[in-house]
Design an enzyme around this catalytic site. Structure first.
Site, PDB file in Angstrom:
ATOM      1  N   VAL A 196      -0.282   2.677  -1.421  1.00 21.51           N
ATOM      2  CA  VAL A 196      -0.794   3.772  -2.241  1.00 21.51           C
ATOM      3  C   VAL A 196      -1.160   4.959  -1.368  1.00 21.51           C
ATOM      4  O   VAL A 196      -1.317   4.832  -0.152  1.00 21.51           O
ATOM      5  CB  VAL A 196      -2.026   3.327  -3.053  1.00 21.51           C
ATOM      6  CG1 VAL A 196      -1.640   2.252  -4.051  1.00 21.51           C
ATOM      7  CG2 VAL A 196      -3.141   2.830  -2.135  1.00 21.51           C
ATOM      8  N   LYS A 199       5.765  -3.032   5.610  1.00 21.13           N
ATOM      9  CA  LYS A 199       4.759  -1.981   5.444  1.00 21.13           C
ATOM     10  C   LYS A 199       4.705  -1.058   6.661  1.00 21.13           C
ATOM     11  O   LYS A 199       4.621   0.168   6.541  1.00 21.13           O
ATOM     12  CB  LYS A 199       3.378  -2.596   5.189  1.00 21.13           C
ATOM     13  CG  LYS A 199       2.264  -1.571   5.064  1.00 21.13           C
ATOM     14  CD  LYS A 199       2.535  -0.570   3.929  1.00 21.13           C
ATOM     15  CE  LYS A 199       1.591   0.627   3.998  1.00 21.13           C
ATOM     16  NZ  LYS A 199       0.207   0.293   3.721  1.00 21.13           N
ATOM     17  N   CYS A 213      -2.804   5.159   8.101  1.00 20.71           N
ATOM     18  CA  CYS A 213      -1.529   4.434   8.188  1.00 20.71           C
ATOM     19  C   CYS A 213      -0.510   5.128   9.086  1.00 20.71           C
ATOM     20  O   CYS A 213      -0.118   4.587  10.121  1.00 20.71           O
ATOM     21  CB  CYS A 213      -0.931   4.249   6.790  1.00 20.71           C
ATOM     22  SG  CYS A 213      -1.729   2.956   5.822  1.00 20.71           S
TER      23      CYS A 213
END
Length: 425
Positions: free
Chosen positions: A153, A204, A258
């Protein structure tokens, strides 16, 4: 079927996730070591900013479906959503994951499901979590089930993306993955793909590394655009008309929990195989210094004041993690500039250069430097700051304002990646 869930970590991911489950029929107990955050959540107060979180938190607390404390409780399933930062030497710090996993061991019972949501280097479930979980005495894969289901997200749109985005679930075995899928089907409408834990961890990290490499390419093109006297924002827009081209936007650097962190996981694990990834990280990490050098070039005297607009790493959120704005400010101060910063989304005591308003930041400044494209800055009018400034210069690193209007108001206008228009003849 999971009736009780314990979520470890109530930050930017853990709290929205806990609230989402609580509002979809799962009784949730949230855990955080930050006593103040726990007290605020208990009183339906937010310690983070996220669109739609307040009303969802109110509903979860009022219904009794969400409770919070600093200690775990017994549950059917546990979600670990804690930070996974990098150290100063760019290696992964997995102590939060290890300690969070260890904290739930006394509360485990046969048949429990443990899910890691934190973005981590591949093999973290296998090398960090499983050794801690084995201390419970339960047999992993038969009496305890473990998986990795990384969040996918973006801040500002977390609830929309929690529901609509697809989900990757990697189990240590098939049953672990299936149990995790059943849990997330409480609210996930996007496709759910099942794999093994290490593949899910890599996926990811790959997703965020792709974006980092793409942004590095855009930043390199911005420098080339300045060298060739081409507006790189126009060039990128035109290039992206091609159906198979998707160049990201340049800027003063890359931030967040991230994109600025995860590529280093791969550099650490496979240094000889990650040359492009490493170079991209260095390129993006070098942008704050590049911006500060441009400020020196445009202002010409380091004994001046710079009004910095934007401290968070992206538009319309309060998240300062790995924000390039902080590095830009540090570079400016090292050059001798005085800096006054303003960010309408960031708490007043978050950075020592903060002031209370745009006007205060601009008072006596030689330049307005835009580092974050908040809506409030896009709507900024020259008249708000012109009279208070010592000199009328504006440098937009996000291409978020109408520089023609500022030039018409008498400002010298500068745009990252557009060197030919950086004069006011």
């Amino acid at each position: 079927m999971t009736k009780n869930l314990c979520v470890i970590g109530l930050g930017y991911i853990g709290l929205p996730t806990a609230v989402m489950f609580a509002n979809h029929g799962v009784r949730v107990h949230g855990v955080d070591l930050n006593q103040r955050a726990v007290e605020m959540i208990s009183n339906k107060q937010l310690h983070i900013e996220e669109n739609g979180l307040q009303e969802r938190l109110d509903k979860a607390i009022d219904s009794g479906m969400l409770t919070v404390s600093t200690e775990p409780v017994e549950a059917d399933a546990f979600i670990v959503a804690v930070p996974s930062p990098i150290r100063e030497d760019r290696t992964a710090d997995l102590e939060y994951v290890r300690k969070a996993t260890a904290s739930i061991v006394p509360y485990l019972k046969k048949g429990n499901l443990i899910i890691l949501e934190s973005t981590v280097p591949p093999k973290t479930v296998e090398d960090v979590m499983l050794p801690e979980l084995e201390k419970s005495g339960f047999k992993i894969g038969e009496e305890l089930f473990v998986s990795h289901s990384p969040e996918r997200v973006i801040p500002g749109r977390i609830f929309e993306e929690l529901e609509q985005n697809g989900r990757i679930i990697g189990g240590i075995n098939e049953k672990s993955a299936e149990m995790t899928k059943e849990l997330y089907e409480a609210f996930v409408k996007g496709p759910i793909e099942l794999t093994d834990a290490t593949t899910a961890e890599l996926v990811k990290v790959m997703e965020n590394t792709y974006r980092d490499v793409n942004i590095a390419f855009a930043n390199e093109m911005a420098k080339i655009g300045e060298h060739l006297d081409v507006n790189i924002w126009d060039a990128i827009r035109f290039a992206n008309f091609h159906p198979r081209v998707n160049i990201h936007q340049p800027g003063p650097g890359v931030g967040g929990h991230c994109i600025a962190v995860d590529p280093w996981f791969l550099v650490e694990l496979a240094p000889e195989q990650s040359n492009i990834i490493h170079l991209s990280r260095k390129t993006n990490d070098g942008m704050p210094e590049f911006v500060a050098d441009r400020v020196m070039e445009f202002v010409g005297d380091s004994e001046r004041k710079i009004a910095v607009l934007g401290l968070s790493f992206k538009a319309d959120v309060d998240d300062m993690r790995q924000s390039p704005s902080i590095d830009v400010i540090n570079n400016l101060q090292e050059k001798g500039f005085t800096v006054a910063s303003f960010d309408p989304h960031v708490k007043d005591d978050s950075h020592p250069t903060q002031v209370q308003s745009i006007e205060e930041a601009a008072d006596g400044a030689a330049m307005v430097l835009i580092l974050t494209n908040h809506k409030e800055f896009k709507d900024l009018e020259p008249g708000q700051v012109a009279d208070a400034m010592d000199e009328k210069i504006i440098y937009d690193t996000k291409n978020c304002i109408d520089l023609a209007a500022w030039k018409e108001a008498g400002f010298r206008t500068y745009l990252l990646g557009d060197h030919k228009d950086n004069t006011n003849e």
